[in-house]
Motif scaffolding. Structure first.
Motif, PDB file in Angstrom:
ATOM      1  N   TRP A  17     -10.827   7.962   5.343  1.00 48.48           N
ATOM      2  CA  TRP A  17      -9.444   7.786   4.921  1.00 48.48           C
ATOM      3  C   TRP A  17      -9.252   7.847   3.410  1.00 48.48           C
ATOM      4  N   SER A  18     -10.149   7.276   2.641  1.00 49.44           N
ATOM      5  CA  SER A  18      -9.991   7.323   1.186  1.00 49.44           C
ATOM      6  C   SER A  18     -10.014   8.758   0.683  1.00 49.44           C
TER       7      SER A  18
ATOM      8  N   ARG B 233      -6.645  10.368   1.721  1.00 44.49           N
ATOM      9  CA  ARG B 233      -5.558   9.855   0.885  1.00 44.49           C
ATOM     10  C   ARG B 233      -5.624  10.445  -0.521  1.00 44.49           C
TER      11      ARG B 233
ATOM     12  N   SER C  13      -2.525  12.614  -1.935  1.00 38.98           N
ATOM     13  CA  SER C  13      -1.719  12.048  -3.015  1.00 38.98           C
ATOM     14  C   SER C  13      -2.166  12.483  -4.404  1.00 38.98           C
TER      15      SER C  13
END
Length: 131
Positions: free
Chosen positions: A113-114, A117, A121
């Motif tokens: 997930w990091s 993300r 972003s």
């Protein structure tokens, strides 16, 4: 490719711990744990290290709420598949494999997930900044 590899390792970790076949740590440890105690402890510690790595990364990236949310989404997807007759839960082995898939999916998403993300972003986490 990165997510797939992380998910495959998570799937292998969960399936190695327990699955409906006779080839898993839990059944092996119950059957041979006393005779081969040193190997049982070593294998258990290796699995524990794997779980700590995955769970720590998952809790740091998506948190407990995110884990519950992903499990809820997988559960809702399975519910829809059951309602449409695509899934038969009478088969216990299939149900266990579905559970293994769901847990490994949560761990795989949590570990990735990091990275996802950051790509979406453009912002790095504080822990990810290289010096």
């Amino acid at each position: 490719m990165g997510f797939l590899l992380r998910w495959l390792f998570a799937f292998a970790l969960v399936a190695a711990t327990y699955n409906p076949t006779s080839y898993n740590f839990t059944r092996w440890a119950i059957a041979n744990g006393q005779e081969q105690l040193s190997i049982t402890v070593l294998a258990g510690l290796v699995l524990l290290v794997g779980y700590i790595i995955y769970l720590r990364a998952t809790l740091r990236s998506i948190g407990a709420f995110g884990m519950i949310l992903i499990l809820a989404l997988v559960g809702a997807l399975l519910w829809v598949a059951f309602d449409f007759g695509l899934l038969d839960l009478q088969n216990r082995a299939l149900t266990v494999w579905i559970g293994i898939f769901a847990l490994s999916l949560v761990l795989g998403i949590g570990l990735s997930w990091s990275i996802v993300r950051r790509k979406l972003s453009g912002q790095a986490d504080v822990d990810d900044v290289e010096e």
